[in-house]
Design an enzyme around this catalytic site. Structure first.
Site, PDB file in Angstrom:
ATOM      1  N   SER A 194      23.270 -26.463  -8.047  1.00  0.00           N
ATOM      2  CA  SER A 194      21.871 -26.943  -7.911  1.00  0.00           C
ATOM      3  C   SER A 194      21.333 -26.638  -6.509  1.00  0.00           C
ATOM      4  O   SER A 194      21.145 -27.559  -5.705  1.00  0.00           O
ATOM      5  CB  SER A 194      21.767 -28.434  -8.231  1.00  0.00           C
ATOM      6  OG  SER A 194      22.757 -29.197  -7.592  1.00  0.00           O
ATOM      7  N   GLY A 229     -10.103  -5.454  -0.269  1.00  0.00           N
ATOM      8  CA  GLY A 229      -9.832  -4.544  -1.373  1.00  0.00           C
ATOM      9  C   GLY A 229      -8.371  -4.262  -1.608  1.00  0.00           C
ATOM     10  O   GLY A 229      -8.002  -3.801  -2.681  1.00  0.00           O
ATOM     11  N   ASP A 273     -11.856   0.661   1.112  1.00  0.00           N
ATOM     12  CA  ASP A 273     -12.778   1.666   1.658  1.00  0.00           C
ATOM     13  C   ASP A 273     -13.914   2.024   0.709  1.00  0.00           C
ATOM     14  O   ASP A 273     -14.481   3.127   0.799  1.00  0.00           O
ATOM     15  CB  ASP A 273     -12.023   2.949   2.052  1.00  0.00           C
ATOM     16  CG  ASP A 273     -11.103   2.740   3.240  1.00  0.00           C
ATOM     17  OD1 ASP A 273     -11.403   1.853   4.061  1.00  0.00           O
ATOM     18  OD2 ASP A 273     -10.082   3.443   3.337  1.00  0.00           O
ATOM     19  N   SER A 301     -12.246  -1.607  -4.522  1.00  0.00           N
ATOM     20  CA  SER A 301     -11.040  -1.061  -3.932  1.00  0.00           C
ATOM     21  C   SER A 301     -11.200  -0.862  -2.428  1.00  0.00           C
ATOM     22  O   SER A 301     -12.273  -1.093  -1.852  1.00  0.00           O
ATOM     23  CB  SER A 301     -10.676   0.261  -4.610  1.00  0.00           C
ATOM     24  OG  SER A 301      -9.369   0.651  -4.270  1.00  0.00           O
TER      25      SER A 301
END
Length: 640
Positions: free
Chosen positions: A553, A124, A45, A43
Site C-alpha cells: 500500500s 497554443g 504561432d 495552434s
C-alpha cells in the site's frame, strides 16, 4: 463669493459643470453596456496575441506611455523587424517574450462605444491545453485562429472540441495572416471547407468564418480593400453585435448557489450568491437542496437597496420567511422545479496534471461553492481529438479527455452542464498537493444513484461484535516488499487466535489470486487494489471481526481512504519500517533482483515510490525488533 454673470469665472464654472455632466453621462452609458467575454485560441504561432494587441490598439485602449514602451520593446525583442509587435501588449512573461509564445492565460479589458469586452489570450502549445480550458470556462465566444499558410492543425481541432465541450456556442473562425498568402480567396475557402467537415463531426453546426490579418489590420475593425471578394463582417463589428445568451438563462427555472451566509447582526440572516438562472421575487416559494427544506423569499437585498426582482447574472442576498437550514454550497431553487441531487454521475473530464489519473483514488471535487470527496472510476473511454474515436483507456494522462463515472461521499445538488454551466461544471483537486488536476462537466446522474438504496437489517454490527466479545478493527501493516509484513501478520493472527479472538488475515499476494487477479502493478492498479481490499475489510468489521492486512500500500491517499471507510478508532496503521537496503538484501522472492535488471516494472522502492506513513498508530523498527516482539507490540496495542 458672488460671481458676475458673463464673467470669465462664470464661464469656467459653466464649463466645469458641462464637463461633469458629460462624464456622468458617459459613465452611466458605460455602466449599462453589455459585456462579452471571449477567448482567442488555436495552434502555436497562429497570431492570437498579435490579434488581441491589434484590437487594443485600434480601439484606442493604449495610453501614450504604453505605446512608447511598446515601440521600444518591439525594436529590442519584437518579431516584426522595426514594426510594432502587437503581441508584446499581451505576452507579459519574460519567457513568453523570449520565445515569442503564449504560456499563461492573459486577460485584457477593452471597450468600444457599443460594448465592453474581456478577452482571454490562451496558449497554443499542447502542454498548456489546461490553461486554454481555464480561459474558456467563462467565455461566451471563441475566436479560433488558423494560420492561412498551415491550415487546420491538431491544436485547431483540440481547441475547437474543447470550446464546444465547455459550452461555447458562438464560434468565429479567423483565418489569419492572409497577407502572407496574397489575400487568396482560394486558400481561405479551402480552409473553411476543411474546418466545416471537422466541425460538423463534433457538433459545431454554426460558425462565422472571416479572413483577417492581425498584423496588417485587415478586416479587424473595418472591411479590408485587399479582400473585396469577402462581403462578411469585420471582426470587431461582429463582436459588438453578437448576441450573448443571457436572456435564455433568465427564462430557465430559478437557481442560486449559496456562497456566503450573511449574518452582520442578530436581527439579519441572509443567503448571498450569484443567480445562475431564472428570476426571483419576494413571495416566491423556494426549496433548499440537498436538504429539501422549503420557505418563501421575503427580501432581495443588494448593495443599492432592496429589489423587487432579481435575474440571472445578479449577485444578491435573499432572506426567508422561515428559519431553515441553509449553508454555503447549498442550492436555492424554485420550489415547483428544484434541481436534482445525486452521489453518482457520468461526466467528461479534461485531465490537467502531469501525473496520470488514478482511478479509485479520492480527490476533492469542487462544484460551485461546495467541496466534497469524489472517487473517479476507470474511464469508459478516452476521446481522440484527431478522429473523435472512442479509445479504450485504463487512466487519463495530461491533456487527455475522457468520459468517466464518479461517486461523491454525499449527495450534491446539480444540473447537467449543458443546461447550466455554473451547476454542472466542476474541478478535481489532489488532496495531497492541493493542485487542480482536472476540469469536468456532469452529463447526468446514474440511475443506480436514485434506485439503489441502503437496505437496513435487524442484526447490527454491534450485535455481531457482542457475540464475539470483541471490538472490531482493521490492523493495516504497510511497508516495503521484504519488510516482513506477512510474517508479522501471521504471528499476530496466531496470538489473537490463542486469545479466542475472531480474526481474518488479508494478504497482498493472496487476494491477487482471486478478488484482484485482474489488476497489474501500475499506480492506477495499485490504487484500485487497495480500494477493493478496504471495502472487504469494512464488511468484515461489520461482521465483528478483527481484520489483519499485509499490503505494501505505497500511497498515503489510499491508506487514508481505507481509514475513512471504517469507524473512527477502528483503523490501526502499523508501519513495518525496514530500509530499502535491508529489504533488498533479504529479497526472499528475488523480486528486487528482477526489478534492478529491468525485468519487473513498477516495483515499489525501485521505479515506483513508497510514501512513508506520517503518523501511524505503531511503528515497528525491524532493525531492533524480532517478528515475535513486533507481533506482541501489535497485540498489546489492540488488547491492552
Amino acid at each position: 463669493m458672488s460671481v458676475a454673470p458673463g464673467s470669465n469665472v462664470d464661464a469656467i464654472y459653466k464649463t466645469d459643470a458641462l464637463i461633469a455632466e458629460d462624464i456622468e453621462a458617459y459613465l452611466e452609458q458605460h455602466q449599462h453596456k453589455t459585456l462579452l467575454r471571449f477567448i482567442t485560441c488555436g495552434s502555436v504561432d497562429d497570431g492570437k496575441s498579435t490579434l488581441i494587441g491589434r484590437l487594443l490598439y485600434d480601439s484606442k485602449m493604449i495610453f501614450e506611455d504604453q505605446l512608447a514602451a511598446l515601440e521600444a520593446d518591439s525594436k529590442r525583442m519584437g518579431t516584426q523587424g522595426q514594426n510594432i509587435d502587437f503581441a508584446l501588449l499581451v505576452d507579459g512573461l519574460a519567457a513568453e517574450r523570449e520565445q515569442g509564445i503564449t504560456i499563461d492565460v492573459a486577460y485584457r479589458f477593452f471597450a468600444t462605444e457599443k460594448r465592453k469586452f474581456i478577452v482571454a489570450d490562451t496558449p497554443g502549445h499542447e502542454q498548456y491545453t489546461r490553461n486554454m480550458v481555464t480561459g474558456a470556462s467563462t467565455a461566451d465566444l471563441a475566436v479560433i485562429l488558423i494560420d492561412a499558410r498551415k491550415g487546420v492543425l491538431v491544436q485547431t481541432r483540440r481547441h475547437s472540441y474543447l470550446a464546444h465541450l465547455i459550452g461555447i456556442r458562438n464560434i468565429v473562425l479567423a483565418v489569419n495572416k492572409m497577407d502572407l498568402v496574397g489575400y487568396s480567396q482560394e486558400v481561405f475557402e479551402q480552409i473553411v471547407d476543411d474546418y466545416t467537415e471537422f466541425a460538423n463531426g463534433i457538433g459545431i453546426t454554426d460558425f462565422v468564418a472571416m479572413p483577417i490579418s492581425g498584423f496588417k489590420g485587415d478586416n479587424i475593425t473595418a472591411a479590408s480593400p485587399e479582400m473585396p471578394w469577402y462581403d462578411g463582417p469585420a471582426l470587431l463589428p461582429h463582436l459588438e453585435a453578437v448576441e450573448v445568451d443571457t436572456a435564455a438563462m433568465q427564462e430557465r427555472p430559478f437557481r442560486m448557489a449559496v456562497q456566503w451566509v450573511n449574518r452582520p447582526n442578530l436581527d439579519f440572516r441572509g443567503f448571498s450568491g450569484l443567480i445562475s438562472s431564472g428570476t426571483v421575487k419576494p413571495g416566491d416559494a423556494i426549496r433548499v437542496l440537498p436538504s429539501g427544506k422549503t420557505s418563501t423569499v421575503t427580501r432581495i437585498v443588494s448593495l443599492g437597496g432592496d429589489l423587487d426582482q432579481a435575474v440571472a447574472g445578479q449577485s444578491v442576498t435573499l432572506t426567508f420567511a422561515d428559519e431553515i437550514d441553509c449553508s454555503r454550497g447549498d442550492i436555492i431553487a424554485i420550489a415547483s422545479d428544484p434541481v436534482q441531487s445525486a452521489d453518482q454521475f457520468e461526466a467528461t473530464i479534461v485531465w490537467m496534471d502531469e501525473a496520470e489519473m488514478l482511478p479509485g483514488r479520492p480527490y476533492w471535487l469542487k462544484i460551485g461553492a461546495q467541496t466534497v470527496t469524489a472517487t473517479v472510476h476507470a474511464p469508459k473511454y478516452q476521446v481522440s481529438v484527431n478522429s473523435m474515436e472512442h479509445l479504450a483507456a485504463r487512466t487519463l494522462e495530461l491533456n487527455a479527455i475522457g468520459v468517466v463515472t464518479l461517486a461523491t461521499d454525499r449527495q450534491i445538488p446539480f444540473e447537467p452542464y449543458n443546461d447550466n454551466r455554473n451547476l454542472g461544471g466542476f474541478i478535481l483537486i489532489d488532496k495531497m498537493t492541493n493542485a487542480t488536476v482536472a476540469a469536468g462537466m456532469i452529463h447526468f446522474a446514474l440511475r443506480r444513484a436514485q434506485n439503489v438504496h441502503w437496505q437496513a437489517t435487524d442484526i447490527t454490527r454491534e450485535h455481531h461484535a457482542g457475540l464475539k466479545n470483541q471490538k472490531p478493527g482493521v490492523v493495516w501493516l504497510t511497508g516495503l516488499s521484504g519488510a516482513g509484513k506477512s510474517t508479522i501478520a501471521n504471528l499476530v493472527e496466531k496470538k489473537l487466535a490463542r486469545m479466542n479472538r475472531h480474526t481474518f488475515l488479508l494478504d497482498g499476494d493472496n487476494v491477487r489470486h482471486g478478488l484482484n487477479r485482474d489488476l497489474g502493478f501500475t499506480d492506477a492498479d495499485r490504487v484500485e487494489n487497495i480500494r477493493r481490499v478496504g471495502e472487504v475489510a469494512k464488511l468484515m468489521t461489520d461482521a465483528g471481526l478483527i481484520v489483519i492486512t499485509a499490503f505494501i500500500s505505497p500511497f498515503r491517499a489510499e491508506r487514508k481512504l481505507v481509514r475513512q471507510m471504517v469507524r473512527e478508532g477502528e483503523f490501526y496503521e502499523v508501519f513495518i519500517d525496514t530500509s530499502l537496503a535491508e529489504a533488498e538484501a533479504r529479497d526472499v522472492k528475488g523480486l528486487y533482483k528482477k526489478a534492478r535488471a529491468g525485468q519487473l516494472k513498477n516495483f515499489t522502492g525501485i521505479d515506483s515510490p513508497y510514501e512513508k506513513p506520517e503518523a501511524p498508530e505503531l511503528r515497528i523498527d525491524t532493525a531492533t525488533m524480532t517478528p515475535e516482539q513486533a507481533a506482541d507490540a501489535i497485540v498489546a496495542m489492540l488488547i491492552p
